[in-house]
Design a protein around this motif. Structure first.
Motif, PDB file in Angstrom:
ATOM      1  N   ALA A  18       6.875  -7.802  -0.240  1.00  0.00           N
ATOM      2  CA  ALA A  18       5.635  -8.341  -0.799  1.00  0.00           C
ATOM      3  C   ALA A  18       4.570  -7.264  -0.957  1.00  0.00           C
ATOM      4  N   GLU A  19       4.507  -6.323  -0.027  1.00  0.00           N
ATOM      5  CA  GLU A  19       3.510  -5.252  -0.102  1.00  0.00           C
ATOM      6  C   GLU A  19       3.668  -4.445  -1.392  1.00  0.00           C
ATOM      7  N   LEU A  20       4.905  -4.137  -1.751  1.00  0.00           N
ATOM      8  CA  LEU A  20       5.151  -3.388  -2.990  1.00  0.00           C
ATOM      9  C   LEU A  20       4.838  -4.241  -4.213  1.00  0.00           C
ATOM     10  N   ARG A  21       5.210  -5.527  -4.163  1.00  0.00           N
ATOM     11  CA  ARG A  21       4.913  -6.399  -5.307  1.00  0.00           C
ATOM     12  C   ARG A  21       3.412  -6.475  -5.552  1.00  0.00           C
ATOM     13  N   ARG A  22       2.625  -6.547  -4.478  1.00  0.00           N
ATOM     14  CA  ARG A  22       1.164  -6.580  -4.628  1.00  0.00           C
ATOM     15  C   ARG A  22       0.644  -5.243  -5.142  1.00  0.00           C
ATOM     16  N   GLU A  23       1.109  -4.154  -4.543  1.00  0.00           N
ATOM     17  CA  GLU A  23       0.633  -2.822  -4.915  1.00  0.00           C
ATOM     18  C   GLU A  23       0.906  -2.519  -6.389  1.00  0.00           C
ATOM     19  N   TRP A  24       2.076  -2.930  -6.886  1.00  0.00           N
ATOM     20  CA  TRP A  24       2.466  -2.654  -8.262  1.00  0.00           C
ATOM     21  C   TRP A  24       2.093  -3.788  -9.210  1.00  0.00           C
ATOM     22  N   SER A  25       1.413  -4.819  -8.716  1.00  0.00           N
ATOM     23  CA  SER A  25       1.013  -5.986  -9.526  1.00  0.00           C
ATOM     24  C   SER A  25       2.216  -6.592 -10.242  1.00  0.00           C
ATOM     25  N   LEU A  26       3.313  -6.758  -9.515  1.00  0.00           N
ATOM     26  CA  LEU A  26       4.526  -7.317 -10.101  1.00  0.00           C
ATOM     27  C   LEU A  26       4.516  -8.833 -10.010  1.00  0.00           C
TER      28      LEU A  26
END
Length: 95
Positions: A18-26
Motif C-alpha cells: 500500500a505504501e508504494l501504491r500511495r507514493e506512486w498514486s497507483l
C-alpha cells in the motif's frame, strides 16, 4: 532504501504494498513495467503518467547558435567523431 517482500500467488500475481501504491498514486488498472537494469537487477516502475506529463520537460534546453539547423549540428558531431577515430588508427608505414 526501503525494501518490500511480496509473495506470488498460485495465479502468478503479487500484491503491491500500500505504501508504494500511495507514493506512486497507483489505482486499479494502472500499468507497471518490470525491466532488468544494466547491473542485472530487476526494477519496477509505474507507467501511469499520461504523455502530457512529459510536455515541457526539456523546455530549459536551447539550440546551439553555432549551427543553423539540427542537421548541421549532427553532421559536425559525426565529422568530429570520425576525425577522432582516424587519429587513433595506425598510420601507414613509410616504404
Amino acid at each position: 532504501m526501503a525494501s518490500y517482500e511480496v509473495t506470488i500467488s498460485s495465479d502468478g500475481q503479487i500484491t503491491l504494498p500500500a505504501e508504494l501504491r500511495r507514493e506512486w498514486s497507483l489505482k486499479e488498472g494502472d500499468a507497471l513495467e518490470f525491466y532488468r537494469g544494466s547491473d542485472g537487477q530487476i526494477c519496477l516502475r509505474p507507467r501511469n503518467l499520461p504523455a502530457s506529463a512529459l510536455f515541457g520537460l526539456l523546455a530549459h534546453l536551447t539550440p546551439d547558435p553555432t549551427y543553423p539547423t539540427d542537421d548541421d549540428a549532427i553532421g559536425a558531431e559525426l565529422a568530429a567523431r570520425d576525425d577522432a577515430t582516424r587519429s587513433k588508427r595506425r598510420k601507414p608505414r613509410a616504404a
